[in-house]
Design a protein around this motif. Sequence first.
Motif, PDB file in Angstrom:
ATOM      1  N   LYS A   1       4.126  27.991  16.165  1.00 25.87           N
ATOM      2  CA  LYS A   1       2.698  28.312  16.084  1.00 25.87           C
ATOM      3  C   LYS A   1       2.086  27.787  14.794  1.00 25.87           C
ATOM      4  N   GLN A   2       2.877  27.770  13.707  1.00 27.06           N
ATOM      5  CA  GLN A   2       2.378  27.320  12.414  1.00 27.06           C
ATOM      6  C   GLN A   2       3.219  26.131  11.954  1.00 27.06           C
ATOM      7  N   MET A   3       2.568  25.131  11.363  1.00 32.02           N
ATOM      8  CA  MET A   3       3.269  23.921  10.955  1.00 32.02           C
ATOM      9  C   MET A   3       2.747  23.429   9.613  1.00 32.02           C
ATOM     10  N   LEU A   4       3.667  22.927   8.784  1.00 33.92           N
ATOM     11  CA  LEU A   4       3.325  22.293   7.525  1.00 33.92           C
ATOM     12  C   LEU A   4       4.241  21.096   7.342  1.00 33.92           C
TER      13      LEU A   4
ATOM     14  N   VAL B   1       0.850  -1.186   0.000  1.00 36.98           N
ATOM     15  CA  VAL B   1       0.000   0.000   0.000  1.00 36.98           C
ATOM     16  C   VAL B   1       0.887   1.238   0.000  1.00 36.98           C
ATOM     17  N   LEU B   2       0.537   2.216  -0.847  1.00 38.06           N
ATOM     18  CA  LEU B   2       1.188   3.512  -0.837  1.00 38.06           C
ATOM     19  C   LEU B   2       0.327   4.465  -0.020  1.00 38.06           C
ATOM     20  N   ALA B   3       0.895   5.033   1.042  1.00 34.19           N
ATOM     21  CA  ALA B   3       0.174   5.934   1.951  1.00 34.19           C
ATOM     22  C   ALA B   3       0.784   7.325   1.877  1.00 34.19           C
ATOM     23  N   PHE B   4      -0.073   8.347   1.821  1.00 38.90           N
ATOM     24  CA  PHE B   4       0.379   9.736   1.708  1.00 38.90           C
ATOM     25  C   PHE B   4      -0.343  10.585   2.746  1.00 38.90           C
ATOM     26  N   GLN B   5       0.388  11.525   3.337  1.00 40.30           N
ATOM     27  CA  GLN B   5      -0.186  12.436   4.323  1.00 40.30           C
ATOM     28  C   GLN B   5       0.319  13.853   4.077  1.00 40.30           C
ATOM     29  N   LEU B   6      -0.598  14.803   4.123  1.00 39.44           N
ATOM     30  CA  LEU B   6      -0.273  16.230   4.104  1.00 39.44           C
ATOM     31  C   LEU B   6      -1.024  16.868   5.259  1.00 39.44           C
ATOM     32  N   ALA B   7      -0.302  17.508   6.171  1.00 36.61           N
ATOM     33  CA  ALA B   7      -0.921  18.052   7.380  1.00 36.61           C
ATOM     34  C   ALA B   7      -0.414  19.460   7.648  1.00 36.61           C
ATOM     35  N   SER B   8      -1.308  20.297   8.143  1.00 36.93           N
ATOM     36  CA  SER B   8      -0.945  21.656   8.553  1.00 36.93           C
ATOM     37  C   SER B   8      -1.671  21.981   9.850  1.00 36.93           C
ATOM     38  N   GLU B   9      -1.069  22.868  10.611  1.00 41.06           N
ATOM     39  CA  GLU B   9      -1.689  23.314  11.857  1.00 41.06           C
ATOM     40  C   GLU B   9      -1.350  24.777  12.054  1.00 41.06           C
ATOM     41  N   PHE B  10      -2.384  25.579  12.297  1.00 42.76           N
ATOM     42  CA  PHE B  10      -2.219  27.019  12.440  1.00 42.76           C
ATOM     43  C   PHE B  10      -2.793  27.450  13.788  1.00 42.76           C
TER      44      PHE B  10
END
Length: 392
Positions: free
Chosen positions: A313-316, A274-283
């Motif tokens: 405070k901000q994350m990508l 399985v190919l798994a992908f994640q994109l996450a941000s937090e502000f």
Amino acid sequence: MPIRSSGKLFGGVLLLLSSLSLHADDATADAEPGWFNRMTNWVEHELANLGGDGEFNPDDGIDWAAVPGPFATPDSGFGLGVSSVGLFVVDKNDTVSQPSSITMTVFGSSKGNIGIDLDTQIFLQEDRRRLYIWGVAEKVHDVFYGPGIKKGKRNHNKHSFKLDTLVVNSKYLFQMAPAFYVGFGASLGQNNVKGSVDSHHTQPVTSSAFPQDVRTAGATFHAMYDSRDFGLNAKQGRLLQADGGFYNSSADRSHHFQKLALEYREYQAMGPGVLAFQLASEFKFGDVTWDNLTKLGGEDRLRGYTTGRYRGKQMLMSQVEYRHNLPGRHGMVYWLGAGTLGDDVSDLGSEPWIHSVGLGYRYELKPGVNLRADFAWGNGDSGIYVGVNEAF
């Protein structure tokens, strides 16, 4: 939650013994049992005795699997931890909901690190309702370098201390359309700094930037599209979710801030895995105390970095992982990841990016529930993580 190298490294001995099982199919059927086979049989027998038999029986109530082992790090000393997962169904007549789960880690060490982490996911009424509860109670050593990637990279910024933590988060979701949910929740937390350690390596930080007793409460709101086949270890499907919250922290004065977290995950069958992908941000916006800054690193977000070193405070961040199934109940994973932090949303990308690369071994304890052992490398840092369930 896995026990990890950054404060809680889980049994290297167990990892070695488990990895030997990869050689189980090398011997021919008529060969005299060698030490690889004897060791493999012993490991699998012991894991089966602890519930790791590769099966799930809903008639058992909560069907548990547990993985105990020793750990050792400079901050925590020598210790023992147990990482476990329990599967159950609320209604045996419900053929739509996936199994509910409780994931728990308990640990203690010679230098006084103790704690329990608990993560519960409950699926109700043919998956029309969902309840998530996550909690942690710990007395551990922690580090603070200041906000941002640049400050985290400077060793002389290190502030090392003992921390008492108690956090409980919950959310309750209602199905509004197929695979689409909305809901609300609550967040309560308390962090108390109990004294500095390693003071000869520490550059002190001001009390205004580092209040030592902080209580936080928040009301949260959630929206989720989730077509995954199994939340703990998806083989296919997609997750899109948005989590918002309004928080108040009481320390040396009152602090108010808001949070918006956005996440996208995709899972696709590819070859034997399985190919798994994640994109996450937090502000986060407003007056955010140090303990409420978003972290990069640890067992989930960019494995390979000391938990607490990188905060902002901000994350990508993003990571892609290939989960390769092997014969029997074995598997391997390989991943790449990258992330950055900023003080303002407009700052994201202006600070350096940190990267993660690694590989890991998997052994299926229950259907879709794996023992994982991950080796991760970052920019000047590394980690080993062993426990149950996937990073994302």
